[in-house]
Scaffold this motif. Structure first.
Motif, PDB file in Angstrom:
ATOM      1  N   SER A  38     -12.982 -11.326   3.088  1.00  0.00           N
ATOM      2  CA  SER A  38     -12.541  -9.939   2.936  1.00  0.00           C
ATOM      3  C   SER A  38     -11.690  -9.863   1.687  1.00  0.00           C
ATOM      4  O   SER A  38     -11.259 -10.884   1.140  1.00  0.00           O
ATOM      5  N   PHE A  39     -11.451  -8.624   1.216  1.00  0.00           N
ATOM      6  CA  PHE A  39     -10.693  -8.461  -0.014  1.00  0.00           C
ATOM      7  C   PHE A  39     -10.122  -7.051  -0.071  1.00  0.00           C
ATOM      8  O   PHE A  39     -10.576  -6.147   0.619  1.00  0.00           O
ATOM      9  N   VAL A  40      -9.130  -6.899  -0.922  1.00  0.00           N
ATOM     10  CA  VAL A  40      -8.579  -5.586  -1.249  1.00  0.00           C
ATOM     11  C   VAL A  40      -8.166  -5.624  -2.720  1.00  0.00           C
ATOM     12  O   VAL A  40      -7.642  -6.628  -3.205  1.00  0.00           O
ATOM     13  N   VAL A  41      -8.463  -4.539  -3.426  1.00  0.00           N
ATOM     14  CA  VAL A  41      -8.095  -4.368  -4.830  1.00  0.00           C
ATOM     15  C   VAL A  41      -7.488  -2.988  -4.949  1.00  0.00           C
ATOM     16  O   VAL A  41      -8.092  -2.009  -4.516  1.00  0.00           O
ATOM     17  N   GLY A  42      -6.288  -2.900  -5.514  1.00  0.00           N
ATOM     18  CA  GLY A  42      -5.692  -1.575  -5.666  1.00  0.00           C
ATOM     19  C   GLY A  42      -4.289  -1.612  -6.219  1.00  0.00           C
ATOM     20  O   GLY A  42      -3.838  -2.622  -6.769  1.00  0.00           O
ATOM     21  N   ARG A  43      -3.613  -0.483  -6.062  1.00  0.00           N
ATOM     22  CA  ARG A  43      -2.240  -0.328  -6.536  1.00  0.00           C
ATOM     23  C   ARG A  43      -1.317  -1.282  -5.795  1.00  0.00           C
ATOM     24  O   ARG A  43      -1.503  -1.539  -4.614  1.00  0.00           O
ATOM     25  N   ASP A  44      -0.332  -1.794  -6.501  1.00  0.00           N
ATOM     26  CA  ASP A  44       0.671  -2.695  -5.936  1.00  0.00           C
ATOM     27  C   ASP A  44       1.974  -1.908  -5.784  1.00  0.00           C
ATOM     28  O   ASP A  44       2.530  -1.432  -6.771  1.00  0.00           O
ATOM     29  N   PHE A  45       2.438  -1.764  -4.557  1.00  0.00           N
ATOM     30  CA  PHE A  45       3.672  -1.037  -4.271  1.00  0.00           C
ATOM     31  C   PHE A  45       4.729  -1.994  -3.751  1.00  0.00           C
ATOM     32  O   PHE A  45       4.419  -2.977  -3.092  1.00  0.00           O
ATOM     33  N   GLY A  46       5.976  -1.709  -4.054  1.00  0.00           N
ATOM     34  CA  GLY A  46       7.065  -2.503  -3.510  1.00  0.00           C
ATOM     35  C   GLY A  46       7.455  -3.697  -4.358  1.00  0.00           C
ATOM     36  O   GLY A  46       8.023  -4.656  -3.851  1.00  0.00           O
ATOM     37  N   GLY A  47       7.163  -3.646  -5.618  1.00  0.00           N
ATOM     38  CA  GLY A  47       7.508  -4.761  -6.494  1.00  0.00           C
ATOM     39  C   GLY A  47       7.487  -4.329  -7.940  1.00  0.00           C
ATOM     40  O   GLY A  47       7.489  -3.138  -8.253  1.00  0.00           O
ATOM     41  N   GLU A  48       7.402  -5.294  -8.833  1.00  0.00           N
ATOM     42  CA  GLU A  48       7.443  -5.008 -10.259  1.00  0.00           C
ATOM     43  C   GLU A  48       6.069  -4.937 -10.907  1.00  0.00           C
ATOM     44  O   GLU A  48       5.969  -4.849 -12.118  1.00  0.00           O
ATOM     45  N   TYR A  49       5.019  -4.989 -10.114  1.00  0.00           N
ATOM     46  CA  TYR A  49       3.666  -4.987 -10.655  1.00  0.00           C
ATOM     47  C   TYR A  49       2.964  -3.667 -10.338  1.00  0.00           C
ATOM     48  O   TYR A  49       3.331  -2.971  -9.400  1.00  0.00           O
ATOM     49  N   GLU A  50       1.939  -3.354 -11.132  1.00  0.00           N
ATOM     50  CA  GLU A  50       1.211  -2.091 -10.976  1.00  0.00           C
ATOM     51  C   GLU A  50      -0.033  -2.224 -10.109  1.00  0.00           C
ATOM     52  O   GLU A  50      -0.407  -1.280  -9.417  1.00  0.00           O
ATOM     53  N   TRP A  51      -0.695  -3.358 -10.184  1.00  0.00           N
ATOM     54  CA  TRP A  51      -1.996  -3.554  -9.538  1.00  0.00           C
ATOM     55  C   TRP A  51      -2.007  -4.882  -8.804  1.00  0.00           C
ATOM     56  O   TRP A  51      -1.231  -5.787  -9.129  1.00  0.00           O
ATOM     57  N   GLY A  52      -2.935  -5.026  -7.861  1.00  0.00           N
ATOM     58  CA  GLY A  52      -3.056  -6.280  -7.151  1.00  0.00           C
ATOM     59  C   GLY A  52      -4.431  -6.450  -6.536  1.00  0.00           C
ATOM     60  O   GLY A  52      -5.202  -5.498  -6.406  1.00  0.00           O
ATOM     61  N   ALA A  53      -4.720  -7.684  -6.164  1.00  0.00           N
ATOM     62  CA  ALA A  53      -5.977  -8.014  -5.490  1.00  0.00           C
ATOM     63  C   ALA A  53      -5.717  -9.220  -4.594  1.00  0.00           C
ATOM     64  O   ALA A  53      -4.971 -10.127  -4.975  1.00  0.00           O
ATOM     65  N   SER A  54      -6.321  -9.204  -3.419  1.00  0.00           N
ATOM     66  CA  SER A  54      -6.232 -10.343  -2.500  1.00  0.00           C
ATOM     67  C   SER A  54      -7.613 -10.652  -1.962  1.00  0.00           C
ATOM     68  O   SER A  54      -8.395  -9.737  -1.669  1.00  0.00           O
ATOM     69  N   PHE A  55      -7.885 -11.942  -1.829  1.00  0.00           N
ATOM     70  CA  PHE A  55      -9.179 -12.418  -1.356  1.00  0.00           C
ATOM     71  C   PHE A  55      -8.939 -13.426  -0.236  1.00  0.00           C
ATOM     72  O   PHE A  55      -8.164 -14.366  -0.417  1.00  0.00           O
ATOM     73  N   VAL A  56      -9.607 -13.252   0.891  1.00  0.00           N
ATOM     74  CA  VAL A  56      -9.481 -14.163   2.024  1.00  0.00           C
ATOM     75  C   VAL A  56     -10.645 -15.142   1.982  1.00  0.00           C
ATOM     76  O   VAL A  56     -11.816 -14.730   1.936  1.00  0.00           O
TER      77      VAL A  56
END
Length: 138
Positions: A38-56
């Protein structure tokens, strides 16, 4: 199981079209790399970054497949030149006390076998995590 994540900010002057190409390449990794569960790609909230992605990913063999897959290499090619600050991280439920070192070794193996990738990563303004080889000093 391993959750591999990336957090990043984009350089000034990157066009919306360039950003969307990079984000779509990240989404494509999740769709086409067989070891990605599974995965998610999108806006990063709650930190100093703008975008993020995670892959399981299930295990280290799958992680290696993910790292060297052509879809991942495409994201490196189209995405890394747009990135200013980048952080990668890994979370695992593997009880092996050497799990972190084994993950870092996979990244090192990849960098050692791909000089162009190592240069792209080394040219980032800031990179931390997952056996980061750069940026170069000076």
């Amino acid at each position: 199981m391993i959750v591999h994540g990336n957090r990043f900010t984009i350089k000034p002057g990157v066009t919306p079209e360039q950003l969307e190409e990079a984000l779509e390449s990240l989404r494509n990794q999740g769709r086409v790399i067989p070891s990605v569960r599974s995965f998610v790609v999108g806006r990063d909230f709650g930190g100093e970054y703008e975008w993020g992605a995670s892959f399981v990913i299930d295990d280290l063999d799958g992680y290696w497949e993910y790292l060297v897959h052509p879809a991942h290499r495409n994201t490196d090619r189209v995405g890394l030149p747009l990135v200013d600050r980048f952080a990668s991280f890994d979370i695992t439920d593997d009880a092996d006390p050497e799990a972190g070192a084994k993950i870092a070794a996979l990244h090192q193996r990849r960098y050692e076998s791909d000089a162009a990738l190592t240069q792209l990563v080394s040219d980032l303004g800031e990179y931390s995590g997952s056996a980061a080889p750069g940026p170069h000093a000076g």
